[in-house]
Write a protein that holds these residues in place. Sequence first.
Motif, PDB file in Angstrom:
ATOM      1  N   ARG A  31       0.848  -1.213   0.000  1.00 22.08           N
ATOM      2  CA  ARG A  31       0.000   0.000   0.000  1.00 22.08           C
ATOM      3  C   ARG A  31       0.874   1.249   0.000  1.00 22.08           C
ATOM      4  NH1 ARG A  31      -4.631  -2.403   4.043  1.00 22.08           N
ATOM      5  NH2 ARG A  31      -5.792  -3.465   2.385  1.00 22.08           N
ATOM      6  N   LYS A  32       2.029   1.161   0.665  1.00 16.33           N
ATOM      7  CA  LYS A  32       2.949   2.311   0.647  1.00 16.33           C
ATOM      8  C   LYS A  32       3.473   2.561  -0.763  1.00 16.33           C
ATOM      9  CE  LYS A  32       4.435   2.476   5.398  1.00 16.33           C
ATOM     10  NZ  LYS A  32       5.014   1.466   6.269  1.00 16.33           N
ATOM     11  N   LEU A  33       3.442   1.510  -1.590  1.00 24.56           N
ATOM     12  CA  LEU A  33       3.864   1.683  -2.997  1.00 24.56           C
ATOM     13  C   LEU A  33       2.677   2.109  -3.870  1.00 24.56           C
ATOM     14  CD1 LEU A  33       6.102  -1.509  -3.439  1.00 24.56           C
ATOM     15  CD2 LEU A  33       6.862   0.844  -3.022  1.00 24.56           C
ATOM     16  N   SER A  34       1.618   2.534  -3.194  1.00 30.00           N
ATOM     17  CA  SER A  34       0.414   3.030  -3.887  1.00 30.00           C
ATOM     18  C   SER A  34      -0.348   1.967  -4.659  1.00 30.00           C
ATOM     19  CB  SER A  34       0.747   4.185  -4.838  1.00 30.00           C
ATOM     20  OG  SER A  34       1.335   5.202  -4.147  1.00 30.00           O
ATOM     21  N   ILE A  35      -0.260   0.731  -4.214  1.00 35.55           N
ATOM     22  CA  ILE A  35      -1.105  -0.290  -4.841  1.00 35.55           C
ATOM     23  C   ILE A  35      -2.300  -0.498  -3.918  1.00 35.55           C
ATOM     24  CG2 ILE A  35      -1.197  -2.576  -5.887  1.00 35.55           C
ATOM     25  CD1 ILE A  35       1.803  -2.621  -5.905  1.00 35.55           C
ATOM     26  N   ASP A  36      -3.463  -0.516  -4.536  1.00 38.62           N
ATOM     27  CA  ASP A  36      -4.713  -0.570  -3.773  1.00 38.62           C
ATOM     28  C   ASP A  36      -5.050  -2.033  -3.445  1.00 38.62           C
ATOM     29  OD1 ASP A  36      -6.999   0.221  -2.608  1.00 38.62           O
ATOM     30  OD2 ASP A  36      -8.097   0.568  -4.488  1.00 38.62           O
ATOM     31  N   ILE A  37      -4.370  -2.574  -2.435  1.00 36.56           N
ATOM     32  CA  ILE A  37      -4.507  -3.997  -2.109  1.00 36.56           C
ATOM     33  C   ILE A  37      -5.775  -4.234  -1.280  1.00 36.56           C
ATOM     34  CG2 ILE A  37      -3.383  -5.945  -0.905  1.00 36.56           C
ATOM     35  CD1 ILE A  37      -1.587  -4.903  -3.017  1.00 36.56           C
ATOM     36  N   PRO A  38      -6.670  -5.107  -1.724  1.00 42.56           N
ATOM     37  CA  PRO A  38      -7.807  -5.426  -0.843  1.00 42.56           C
ATOM     38  C   PRO A  38      -7.319  -6.232   0.369  1.00 42.56           C
ATOM     39  CG  PRO A  38      -7.897  -6.776  -2.848  1.00 42.56           C
ATOM     40  CD  PRO A  38      -6.717  -5.853  -2.996  1.00 42.56           C
ATOM     41  N   ASP A  39      -8.022  -6.106   1.499  1.00 44.17           N
ATOM     42  CA  ASP A  39      -7.665  -6.913   2.676  1.00 44.17           C
ATOM     43  C   ASP A  39      -7.766  -8.380   2.304  1.00 44.17           C
ATOM     44  OD1 ASP A  39      -7.240  -4.820   4.396  1.00 44.17           O
ATOM     45  OD2 ASP A  39      -9.339  -4.723   5.025  1.00 44.17           O
ATOM     46  N   SER A  40      -6.741  -9.155   2.676  1.00 45.25           N
ATOM     47  CA  SER A  40      -6.759 -10.590   2.365  1.00 45.25           C
ATOM     48  C   SER A  40      -6.957 -11.402   3.630  1.00 45.25           C
ATOM     49  CB  SER A  40      -5.432 -10.993   1.712  1.00 45.25           C
ATOM     50  OG  SER A  40      -5.355 -12.408   1.621  1.00 45.25           O
ATOM     51  N   GLN A  41      -7.742 -12.457   3.515  1.00 44.77           N
ATOM     52  CA  GLN A  41      -7.927 -13.406   4.618  1.00 44.77           C
ATOM     53  C   GLN A  41      -7.295 -14.752   4.253  1.00 44.77           C
ATOM     54  OE1 GLN A  41      -9.569 -13.143   7.832  1.00 44.77           O
ATOM     55  NE2 GLN A  41      -8.923 -11.077   7.357  1.00 44.77           N
ATOM     56  N   ALA A  42      -6.428 -14.751   3.251  1.00 39.33           N
ATOM     57  CA  ALA A  42      -5.805 -16.006   2.801  1.00 39.33           C
ATOM     58  C   ALA A  42      -4.287 -15.880   2.890  1.00 39.33           C
ATOM     59  CB  ALA A  42      -6.272 -16.302   1.382  1.00 39.33           C
ATOM     60  N   ASN A  43      -3.552 -16.768   2.239  1.00 37.75           N
ATOM     61  CA  ASN A  43      -2.097 -16.671   2.300  1.00 37.75           C
ATOM     62  C   ASN A  43      -1.524 -16.076   1.014  1.00 37.75           C
ATOM     63  OD1 ASN A  43      -2.615 -18.925   0.711  1.00 37.75           O
ATOM     64  ND2 ASN A  43      -0.771 -20.011   1.369  1.00 37.75           N
ATOM     65  N   PHE A  44      -2.240 -15.107   0.482  1.00 34.84           N
ATOM     66  CA  PHE A  44      -1.762 -14.399  -0.700  1.00 34.84           C
ATOM     67  C   PHE A  44      -2.394 -13.017  -0.708  1.00 34.84           C
ATOM     68  CE2 PHE A  44      -5.316 -17.216  -1.641  1.00 34.84           C
ATOM     69  CZ  PHE A  44      -6.274 -16.322  -2.089  1.00 34.84           C
ATOM     70  N   VAL A  45      -1.808 -12.142  -1.506  1.00 37.35           N
ATOM     71  CA  VAL A  45      -2.395 -10.814  -1.672  1.00 37.35           C
ATOM     72  C   VAL A  45      -2.644 -10.569  -3.155  1.00 37.35           C
ATOM     73  CG1 VAL A  45      -1.456  -9.788   0.432  1.00 37.35           C
ATOM     74  CG2 VAL A  45      -0.090  -9.748  -1.669  1.00 37.35           C
ATOM     75  N   TRP A  46      -3.568  -9.685  -3.430  1.00 41.10           N
ATOM     76  CA  TRP A  46      -4.001  -9.397  -4.798  1.00 41.10           C
ATOM     77  C   TRP A  46      -3.606  -7.968  -5.165  1.00 41.10           C
ATOM     78  CZ3 TRP A  46      -5.295 -11.390  -9.216  1.00 41.10           C
ATOM     79  CH2 TRP A  46      -6.137 -10.718 -10.134  1.00 41.10           C
ATOM     80  N   LEU A  47      -2.876  -7.859  -6.264  1.00 46.19           N
ATOM     81  CA  LEU A  47      -2.467  -6.547  -6.747  1.00 46.19           C
ATOM     82  C   LEU A  47      -3.294  -6.255  -8.007  1.00 46.19           C
ATOM     83  CD1 LEU A  47       0.010  -7.839  -5.155  1.00 46.19           C
ATOM     84  CD2 LEU A  47       1.461  -6.378  -6.531  1.00 46.19           C
ATOM     85  N   PRO A  48      -4.315  -5.411  -7.892  1.00 50.82           N
ATOM     86  CA  PRO A  48      -5.190  -5.179  -9.054  1.00 50.82           C
ATOM     87  C   PRO A  48      -4.527  -4.224 -10.052  1.00 50.82           C
ATOM     88  CG  PRO A  48      -6.043  -4.062  -7.102  1.00 50.82           C
ATOM     89  CD  PRO A  48      -4.741  -4.682  -6.695  1.00 50.82           C
ATOM     90  N   LEU A  49      -3.565  -4.738 -10.799  1.00 48.08           N
ATOM     91  CA  LEU A  49      -2.724  -3.865 -11.626  1.00 48.08           C
ATOM     92  C   LEU A  49      -3.279  -3.638 -13.023  1.00 48.08           C
ATOM     93  CD1 LEU A  49       0.777  -5.178 -10.523  1.00 48.08           C
ATOM     94  CD2 LEU A  49      -0.248  -2.974  -9.956  1.00 48.08           C
ATOM     95  N   GLY A  50      -4.356  -4.315 -13.382  1.00 46.09           N
ATOM     96  CA  GLY A  50      -4.969  -4.087 -14.694  1.00 46.09           C
ATOM     97  C   GLY A  50      -3.967  -4.310 -15.821  1.00 46.09           C
ATOM     98  N   ASP A  51      -3.853  -3.315 -16.702  1.00 42.66           N
ATOM     99  CA  ASP A  51      -2.984  -3.536 -17.871  1.00 42.66           C
ATOM    100  C   ASP A  51      -1.489  -3.516 -17.539  1.00 42.66           C
ATOM    101  OD1 ASP A  51      -2.744  -0.868 -17.467  1.00 42.66           O
ATOM    102  OD2 ASP A  51      -3.785  -0.255 -19.308  1.00 42.66           O
TER     103      ASP A  51
END
Length: 360
Positions: A293-313
């Motif tokens: 998030r500090k790198l300005s990626i809008d990460i949704p809260d994760s409840q699993a053992n991975f994170v999602w970076l919605p980077l689109g194109d």
Amino acid sequence: MTRLTRADLDALPAYVPGRNVADLARELGIAEAIKLASNEVPYGPLPGVVEAVTEAAREMHRYPDMGVLRLRDALAERFGVAADRVVTGCGSVALAETLVKATCLPGDEVMFSWRSFEAYPIIAAGAGAASVRVPNTAAHGHDLTAMAAAITDRTRLIFVCNPNNPTGTALRRPELDRFLAAVPSDVLVVLDEAYRELVTDPTVPDGLETYGDRANIVVLRTMSKAWGLAGMRMGYLVAQPEVAATVRKVVTPFSTSLVAQAAALAALAQEQEVVRRCALVTAERERVTEALRKLSIDIPDSQANFVWLPLGDRTAAFTAACESRGVIVRGFHPDGVRVTIGTPEENDTFLAAAEAALAA
Ligand SMILES: Cc1ncc(COP(=O)(O)O)c(C=O)c1O
């Protein structure tokens, strides 16, 4: 050329496995690459499991117990359910396939949120069923209102992936209550809880405890993630006895192997260690989320053992940039990138790669 396979499968995207670490390391000329692409927990087999598997392997010339009795009893005891409600299989993905086989005839509909687990459309197509993909909300979670509205009289099975792979988002009790109340009683709802052990938010319901006694609910779990048995292939489901009995009829015979049964039994005796490891992973999940998030990626809260970076194109470029730095992540073009939480050192290497990738 004479056609030998079904034409409708031509358009189906193949399941993409995570890239091989040794290949990448060789290609880059580095000692070691890191794989954060398949949602494995990084701490190796649980204590005692290798020994149990080695012992069981002495009997590998024999078929395994087809009824999987000891393991089903152990799972039933652990969850406080009757053993006739438990079915095991060659990973939970195989059981997902069996559930579709047990419910759908060609032309019937299988519904799921999209994006979600990439095997769902493959499984539906394999059975000749139609996939109904309901787009995720803007917050990357299931849109249960839209899913309820999309139910037709052809809908036979609905996958609810909680937490959702690959976005990590989780559904809370009130919205699930509302949705399940709206689903007709002749539609099977499969609560796919592959990452249940990693859930830390108490408002995310345990599907088995909360809804497990309902006639049209199946809870699907795996020992591939928190229990460290991805390579052994052992998943299980808990359903009502009638549903479980039908599933058992069409499950591939002997598909819970001799060694998988032994491994799962030994692993189940290590619950404290599983809890300890999951706590390490979830602490790292929060750290990695903050850093991204500090790198300005809008990460949704994760409840699993991975994170999602919605980077689109930017997905393809980011995935390639991480790989060029020896870190294999999983790009889902054109939506985003899923990154599995590894050891703290692996996560640091990834975060450095991510920073460089975003700067490039
Ligand atoms: C949501 C979900 N369900 C099921 C599976 C299948 O797991 P396995 O077949 O290893 O039990 C996975 C694996 O990635 C998953 O993410």
